[in-house]
Structure formats: structure tokens, C-alpha cells
Design a protein around this motif. Structure first.
Motif, PDB file in Angstrom:
ATOM      1  N   PHE A 288       0.859  -1.193   0.000  1.00 55.25           N
ATOM      2  CA  PHE A 288       0.000   0.000   0.000  1.00 55.25           C
ATOM      3  C   PHE A 288       0.897   1.246   0.000  1.00 55.25           C
ATOM      4  O   PHE A 288       0.999   1.967   0.990  1.00 55.25           O
ATOM      5  CB  PHE A 288      -0.927  -0.015   1.228  1.00 55.25           C
ATOM      6  N   ASP A 289       1.544   1.504  -1.146  1.00 52.25           N
ATOM      7  CA  ASP A 289       2.549   2.556  -1.141  1.00 52.25           C
ATOM      8  C   ASP A 289       1.949   3.950  -1.283  1.00 52.25           C
ATOM      9  O   ASP A 289       2.686   4.936  -1.327  1.00 52.25           O
ATOM     10  CB  ASP A 289       3.670   2.283  -2.150  1.00 52.25           C
ATOM     11  N   GLU A 290       0.593   4.035  -1.319  1.00 52.39           N
ATOM     12  CA  GLU A 290      -0.014   5.369  -1.278  1.00 52.39           C
ATOM     13  C   GLU A 290      -0.051   5.938   0.145  1.00 52.39           C
ATOM     14  O   GLU A 290      -0.377   7.105   0.339  1.00 52.39           O
ATOM     15  CB  GLU A 290      -1.447   5.333  -1.853  1.00 52.39           C
ATOM     16  N   VAL A 291       0.320   5.116   1.146  1.00 56.71           N
ATOM     17  CA  VAL A 291       0.268   5.568   2.545  1.00 56.71           C
ATOM     18  C   VAL A 291       1.460   6.466   2.840  1.00 56.71           C
ATOM     19  O   VAL A 291       2.614   6.060   2.679  1.00 56.71           O
ATOM     20  CB  VAL A 291       0.274   4.348   3.499  1.00 56.71           C
ATOM     21  N   LYS A 292       1.190   7.703   3.237  1.00 58.40           N
ATOM     22  CA  LYS A 292       2.265   8.651   3.515  1.00 58.40           C
ATOM     23  C   LYS A 292       2.459   8.862   5.008  1.00 58.40           C
ATOM     24  O   LYS A 292       3.557   9.170   5.462  1.00 58.40           O
ATOM     25  CB  LYS A 292       1.979   9.999   2.823  1.00 58.40           C
ATOM     26  N   ASP A 293       1.393   8.750   5.791  1.00 57.16           N
ATOM     27  CA  ASP A 293       1.528   8.954   7.234  1.00 57.16           C
ATOM     28  C   ASP A 293       0.363   8.273   7.946  1.00 57.16           C
ATOM     29  O   ASP A 293      -0.733   8.175   7.388  1.00 57.16           O
ATOM     30  CB  ASP A 293       1.537  10.454   7.574  1.00 57.16           C
TER      31      ASP A 293
END
Lengths: 77, 77
Positions: B31-36
Motif C-alpha cells: 500500500f505505497d499510497e500511505v504517507k503517514d
């Protein structure tokens, strides 16, 4: 960037012992209007792109335990 | 009976190490859209009578640690 709030709570049929303890403490502190307390987690995700199905997959794989927990997904304005 | 949702989160200036760990795990799962990720508590109170000042007092005395945490109070419809 989208902010998504995932709220994870114990299923209503399960005893929430932490909540029960907090309810008892609040009543002892004089807050006798408190009838029940349930405690859950809130997980605030910052996402570059939002896709509800993917957030659901995150919940099922990592954020919640579907056997004992329910979750809700809300997109913050 | 009134249902009140209290959301307790670490103040934004503080490092949320659990959130940091969850963010890392989500990225590793693809899930590399997770930034924080920030993790907090949600406390659902069933109250016989609702008085915002009293709920605020519950937060300051027991539900939150005002030194390191912020809280919001929402009345559920």
C-alpha cells in the motif's frame, strides 16, 4: 492528499473490559450519568490517492481483526 | 440517552511511534499510497444526560492526558 479516518471497535456482542473499567472509574469520580463506555482505535491515514477498496484491504489485512472487530471508513473533508 | 464520541490523539508535534510502525508495515504490504499514519483512541460514552462541560471534565481528569494529547467531543445523532 486524502485523509481517511478508520475507526476500529470491538463487536458489540463482545465484553469491552477496558471500557467497563473506565465507566466504573468515571462513576466513582462523580460522573454518575455514565451508563456505558466502549473504547476503540482511530487510525488517521494520509493517502496520496484514495481507493476505498484498498483501504478496506488495509483494514482486513492489518488494521483490524475482522473476527472480533468492526471498522468504519470516513474520508475527512 | 446520548451517545458521545471522544477522540483522543497525540498532539501533532509528538512522534507517534505506533503510527510510524503501521505506516511502514502498510507500505511493505504494497500500500505505497500511505504517507503517514497517526493512531488514537475513540471512547464512546452512553450518557443519561449530556453536558459538554462535564464531558470536558471527564477528558481532563481521566480520558486524556492534556500534556501530550488533544481530544475532540462529538455528539452522535
Amino acid at each position: 492528499m486524502t485523509t481517511v479516518r478508520v475507526t476500529v471497535t470491538l463487536k458489540p456482542s463482545l465484553l469491552d473490559s477496558a471500557g467497563r473499567t473506565v465507566a466504573g472509574s468515571l462513576v466513582k469520580l462523580g460522573f454518575d450519568e455514565v451508563k456505558d463506555v466502549r473504547i476503540g482505535k482511530v487510525i488517521r491515514l494520509q493517502l496520496e490517492t484514495y481507493d476505498e477498496a484498498r483501504v478496506r484491504a488495509m483494514c482486513d489485512k492489518l488494521l483490524a481483526n475482522p473476527v472480533i472487530e468492526d471498522y468504519t471508513i470516513e474520508v475527512e473533508p
